[in-house]
Design a protein around this motif. Sequence first.
Motif, PDB file in Angstrom:
ATOM      1  N   THR A 120      26.071  -2.892 -37.622  1.00  0.00           N
ATOM      2  CA  THR A 120      27.364  -2.309 -37.981  1.00  0.00           C
ATOM      3  C   THR A 120      27.760  -2.850 -39.348  1.00  0.00           C
ATOM      4  O   THR A 120      27.015  -3.599 -39.978  1.00  0.00           O
ATOM      5  CB  THR A 120      28.446  -2.685 -36.954  1.00  0.00           C
ATOM      6  N   THR A 127      25.687  -2.622 -32.181  1.00  0.00           N
ATOM      7  CA  THR A 127      25.964  -1.721 -31.071  1.00  0.00           C
ATOM      8  C   THR A 127      24.705  -1.619 -30.217  1.00  0.00           C
ATOM      9  O   THR A 127      23.581  -1.687 -30.714  1.00  0.00           O
ATOM     10  CB  THR A 127      26.368  -0.321 -31.554  1.00  0.00           C
ATOM     11  N   LEU A 158      29.150  -3.348 -27.423  1.00  0.00           N
ATOM     12  CA  LEU A 158      29.034  -4.235 -28.581  1.00  0.00           C
ATOM     13  C   LEU A 158      28.290  -5.500 -28.190  1.00  0.00           C
ATOM     14  O   LEU A 158      28.470  -6.027 -27.099  1.00  0.00           O
ATOM     15  CB  LEU A 158      30.420  -4.597 -29.121  1.00  0.00           C
ATOM     16  N   LYS A 222      36.812   1.266 -25.854  1.00  0.00           N
ATOM     17  CA  LYS A 222      35.720   0.522 -26.478  1.00  0.00           C
ATOM     18  C   LYS A 222      35.595   0.879 -27.960  1.00  0.00           C
ATOM     19  O   LYS A 222      35.321   0.021 -28.798  1.00  0.00           O
ATOM     20  CB  LYS A 222      34.399   0.801 -25.758  1.00  0.00           C
ATOM     21  N   LYS A 226      36.111  -1.719 -31.032  1.00  0.00           N
ATOM     22  CA  LYS A 226      35.122  -1.888 -32.105  1.00  0.00           C
ATOM     23  C   LYS A 226      35.804  -1.860 -33.470  1.00  0.00           C
ATOM     24  O   LYS A 226      35.544  -2.716 -34.320  1.00  0.00           O
ATOM     25  CB  LYS A 226      34.056  -0.796 -32.020  1.00  0.00           C
TER      26      LYS A 226
END
Length: 266
Positions: A120, A127, A158, A222, A226
Amino acid sequence: MKNFICLCFCIILFLNFSSCTCIKNNKSKKDIDILGVWYPEKPNGNTRVRIDEKLFISEGIVDIEKFKDRNTVRFRIKDSIKVIEKELVESKENQNTISIILARQKEDKTQYNSFIFSETEIKGIMTFFAATNNGFETVEEAKKQIEEAKFKNINQELFFSEEYTKTVFPTLKSMEKITKEDYITVVKYVRSFEEELQAFAATQEDDFIEGTPYRIDKIAKKIAQKKLYFLGYNPFDLPEDGNYLKKFEGDKEIEELNNMKSEFRF
């Protein structure tokens, strides 16, 4: 003699080029390597995963009620799965992606599972995507399942590196400190996946239709979490009453944003 010298020169050039290419390829693989200790879902969770070249090891905290200081907790192996294959995956969405094939014995048979890890924008956060929890009889079937899987961008977990957990996570801001600009950014980010979430909901089997709204809301949360991590917030560090938006009461822009029609909450 001149021809021999020219031939040697060409060979040297070829070897130098090949060496440089190998170094580049090795560097790419090293840059996105997933080896080490990772914490799934949240950095201060009670489980962690240890990945090396041969094994994918799941561990859990032992006697958690006895440990008040997380630096003194002990972990115990819960599961150990053999790593069969690990390779780079070409992806238009995220070039820094790696797939991993695992094998385990179940009922005297070998089952294979495939997973995708992607980097990421934040170092130490990856991820994790699994198309299904079901095992396959062959490696080829497992690879085909992950290649053809849909909704890879939303149905993710994650994973946090040990370094991120120890050095970055303690510095994250509480949700009480979220700014108006950052809150708007998070809401718009989640809603940018709304069509994809609706398409995902439409694929759910009839037996699970009643639970689909809950599952969609869970995925939306979620996605929001993130983005909050990316912006430097701890989404689980909430005030006692849980209402971190109290300071925005009466703000017309926030009220309009929250009152917009949406198929899910987060």
